[in-house]
Design an enzyme around this catalytic site. Structure first.
Site, PDB file in Angstrom:
ATOM      1  CB  SER A 108      -0.838  -0.001   1.278  1.00 50.16           C
ATOM      2  OG  SER A 108      -1.495   1.244   1.450  1.00 50.16           O
TER       3      SER A 108
ATOM      4  CE1 TYR B 274      -4.211  -1.665   4.931  1.00 49.35           C
ATOM      5  CE2 TYR B 274      -2.913   0.276   4.407  1.00 49.35           C
ATOM      6  CZ  TYR B 274      -3.705  -0.783   3.997  1.00 49.35           C
ATOM      7  OH  TYR B 274      -3.979  -0.960   2.663  1.00 49.35           O
TER       8      TYR B 274
HETATM    9  N1  LIG Z   1      -8.587  -0.171  -1.920  1.00 46.05           N
HETATM   10  C1  LIG Z   1      -7.526   0.538  -1.655  1.00 46.05           C
HETATM   11  O1  LIG Z   1      -7.522   1.761  -1.763  1.00 46.05           O
HETATM   12  C2  LIG Z   1      -6.258  -0.115  -1.198  1.00 46.05           C
HETATM   13  C3  LIG Z   1      -5.123   0.687  -1.105  1.00 46.05           C
HETATM   14  C4  LIG Z   1      -3.930   0.106  -0.715  1.00 46.05           C
HETATM   15  C5  LIG Z   1      -3.886  -1.246  -0.419  1.00 46.05           C
HETATM   16  N2  LIG Z   1      -5.022  -1.987  -0.493  1.00 46.05           N
HETATM   17  C6  LIG Z   1      -4.901  -3.398  -0.161  1.00 46.05           C
HETATM   18  O2  LIG Z   1      -5.471  -4.168  -1.188  1.00 46.05           O
HETATM   19  C7  LIG Z   1      -5.907  -5.417  -0.665  1.00 46.05           C
HETATM   20  C8  LIG Z   1      -7.328  -5.652  -1.132  1.00 46.05           C
HETATM   21  O3  LIG Z   1      -8.135  -4.616  -0.610  1.00 46.05           O
HETATM   22  P1  LIG Z   1      -9.526  -4.183  -1.268  1.00 46.05           P
HETATM   23  O4  LIG Z   1      -9.521  -2.714  -1.339  1.00 46.05           O
HETATM   24  O5  LIG Z   1      -9.770  -4.992  -2.471  1.00 46.05           O
HETATM   25  O6  LIG Z   1     -10.494  -4.584  -0.057  1.00 46.05           O
HETATM   26  P2  LIG Z   1     -11.831  -5.426  -0.015  1.00 46.05           P
HETATM   27  O7  LIG Z   1     -12.280  -5.351   1.402  1.00 46.05           O
HETATM   28  O8  LIG Z   1     -12.746  -5.022  -1.115  1.00 46.05           O
HETATM   29  O9  LIG Z   1     -11.333  -6.918  -0.339  1.00 46.05           O
HETATM   30  C9  LIG Z   1     -10.520  -7.635   0.549  1.00 46.05           C
HETATM   31  C10 LIG Z   1     -10.924  -9.090   0.517  1.00 46.05           C
HETATM   32  O10 LIG Z   1     -10.067  -9.807   1.414  1.00 46.05           O
HETATM   33  C11 LIG Z   1     -10.850 -10.706   2.164  1.00 46.05           C
HETATM   34  N3  LIG Z   1     -10.225 -10.973   3.457  1.00 46.05           N
HETATM   35  C12 LIG Z   1     -10.076 -10.130   4.500  1.00 46.05           C
HETATM   36  N4  LIG Z   1      -9.499 -10.765   5.527  1.00 46.05           N
HETATM   37  C13 LIG Z   1      -9.261 -12.034   5.113  1.00 46.05           C
HETATM   38  C14 LIG Z   1      -8.689 -13.170   5.728  1.00 46.05           C
HETATM   39  N5  LIG Z   1      -8.255 -13.132   6.994  1.00 46.05           N
HETATM   40  N6  LIG Z   1      -8.608 -14.317   5.019  1.00 46.05           N
HETATM   41  C15 LIG Z   1      -9.071 -14.379   3.745  1.00 46.05           C
HETATM   42  N7  LIG Z   1      -9.634 -13.333   3.111  1.00 46.05           N
HETATM   43  C16 LIG Z   1      -9.732 -12.187   3.792  1.00 46.05           C
HETATM   44  C17 LIG Z   1     -12.188 -10.002   2.351  1.00 46.05           C
HETATM   45  O11 LIG Z   1     -13.220 -10.925   2.665  1.00 46.05           O
HETATM   46  C18 LIG Z   1     -12.373  -9.310   1.013  1.00 46.05           C
HETATM   47  O12 LIG Z   1     -13.078 -10.129   0.109  1.00 46.05           O
HETATM   48  C19 LIG Z   1      -5.733  -5.320   0.845  1.00 46.05           C
HETATM   49  O13 LIG Z   1      -4.525  -5.964   1.210  1.00 46.05           O
HETATM   50  C20 LIG Z   1      -5.638  -3.841   1.083  1.00 46.05           C
HETATM   51  O14 LIG Z   1      -4.922  -3.520   2.243  1.00 46.05           O
HETATM   52  C21 LIG Z   1      -6.209  -1.459  -0.887  1.00 46.05           C
END
Ligand SMILES: NC(=O)c1ccc[n+]([C@@H]2O[C@H](COP(=O)([O-])OP(=O)(O)OC[C@H]3O[C@@H](n4cnc5c(N)ncnc54)[C@H](O)[C@@H]3O)[C@@H](O)[C@H]2O)c1
Length: 261
Positions: A146, A159
Site C-alpha cells: 500500500s 496497517y
Molecule cells: N482499496 C484501496 O484503496 C487499497 C489501497 C492500498 C492497499 N489496499 C490493499 O489491497 C488489498 C485488497 O483490498 P480491497 O480494497 O480490495 O479490499 P476489499 O475489502 O474489497 O477486499 C478484501 C478481501 O479480502 C478478504 N479478506 C479479508 N481478511 C481475510 C482473511 N483473513 N482471510 C481471507 N480473506 C480475507 C475479504 O473478505 C475481502 O473479500 C488489501 O490488502 C488492502 O490492504 C487497498
C-alpha cells in the site's frame, strides 16, 4: 489467438472483492485457470459469477480460508496444486485496514489482528507458494502492500506496520528466489474505490462519506480515486511472463500522490 495467461494457473487471495476480484476478472479474460481464496464465501461466488460472464470457458476453484491461519493457507496451496498441478502466478492480496486511531489508543488487540492478516497471512502464502514455484523453476508473486507501506499516513499503526512488513518480505524473498526463475514484487495502491475504502470513508464521515471522499482525493494530482480495474491491469501484467525480469520492485499505483511534496 493466444492469450497471455493460456495454460497458466493463477492463485488469488482476497478474490471475493475489490482488487482481488478485479485481478481475477482480468486474468480470466486472458485465459488463466483460477484458484480464488477468501474468508467470504458469498464474495467468492460473486466473483465466479462475474468471471462466467466475461470468460465462460475459465476454470475456477473456490477456496474458503482465513489467510491468518497457517494450516488453512497450506490447505489452499495444496488444493490448488492438486487440481491444476502448478502455480504460475500468485496475487497475495487479502488484507484489512483495521480501525483508525492514534497510536496511544490503537490497542494491542487491534494491532495484532491487522498484522496477523496483512503480514503473517502474506508470509504464510509466500512460504508455501515459493516452494512450488522453486520446484517448477518459474513463477511470479505479486504482494499487495500500500502507499501506507512506503509512506506514513497516520492513525493506522497496524496497517502501516503490516504493509511496510510486506515490502520487506517482498524484497527479501525476491533476492533469494530470483536465481530459480521466480520473481517477487509488490504493488503499493493509493486510494482505490473498493468496499474497503468505502468502509474507511464511512469511519471518517458517517452518512456524509461521499462528501468526505471528494475532500479526500483533493490532494491527489489526478483528483480522483483509482478504479479496481486499473489495478487489475497492473497485476495482470506483473503476473504475466512479460514481467519476469521485474523483481523486488514495489510499484505505486496512486495517481502520483506518494511522490508529491
Ligand atoms: N482499496 C484501496 O484503496 C487499497 C489501497 C492500498 C492497499 N489496499 C490493499 O489491497 C488489498 C485488497 O483490498 P480491497 O480494497 O480490495 O479490499 P476489499 O475489502 O474489497 O477486499 C478484501 C478481501 O479480502 C478478504 N479478506 C479479508 N481478511 C481475510 C482473511 N483473513 N482471510 C481471507 N480473506 C480475507 C475479504 O473478505 C475481502 O473479500 C488489501 O490488502 C488492502 O490492504 C487497498
Amino acid at each position: 489467438m493466444t492469450k497471455r495467461f493460456d495454460d497458466q494457473v493463477v492463485l488469488i487471495t482476497g478474490g471475493g472483492s475489490g482488487l482481488g476480484q478485479a485481478a481475477a476478472l482480468q486474468v480470466a479474460k486472458e485465459g488463466a485457470k483460477l484458484s480464488l481464496v477468501d474468508l467470504n464465501e458469498k464474495g467468492l461466488e460473486e466473483t465466479k459469477a462475474k468471471i462466467a460472464e466475461v470468460a465462460p470457458e475459465a476454470e475456477v476453484l473456490l477456496l474458503t480460508a482465513n489467510v491468518a491461519n497457517e494450516d488453512e493457507v497450506k490447505n489452499y496451496v495444496d488444493q490448488t496444486v492438486e487440481k491444476y498441478g502448478r502455480i504460475d502466478g500468485f496475487f497475495n492480496n487479502a488484507g484489512i485496514e483495521g480501525k483508525q486511531n492514534l497510536t496511544e489508543d490503537f490497542g494491542a488487540e487491534e494491532f495484532n489482528k491487522v498484522v496477523n492478516i496483512n503480514l503473517n497471512g502474506v508470509f504464510y502464502g509466500m512460504q508455501y507458494v515459493l516452494k512450488v514455484m522453486k520446484e517448477q523453476g518459474s513463477g511470479s508473486i505479486v504482494n499487495t502492500a500500500s502507499v501506507g507501506g512506503i509512506r506514513g499516513v497516520g492513525n493506522q499503526s497496524g496497517y502501516a506496520a503490516s504493509k511496510h512488513g510486506v515490502v520487506g518480505l517482498t524484497r527479501n524473498s525476491a533476492i533469494e528466489y530470483g536465481q530459480y526463475g521466480v520473481s517477487v514484487k509488490a504493488i503499493a495502491p493509493g486510494a482505490i474505490m473498493t468496499p474497503m475504502v468505502e468502509g474507511s470513508l464511512k469511519q471518517m464521515g458517517g452518512d456524509n462519506w461521499e462528501e468526505v471522499g471528494k475532500e479526500f482525493v483533493e490532494p491527489n494530482p489526478m483528483k480522483r480515486f483509482g478504479k479496481p480495474e486499473e489495478v487489475g491491469y497492473l497485476v495482470a501484467f506483473l503476473l504475466s511472463n512479460q514481467a519476469n525480469f521485474i523483481n523486488a520492485a514495489v510499484i505505486p499505483i496512486d495517481g502520483g500522490q506518494s511522490y508529491k511534496y
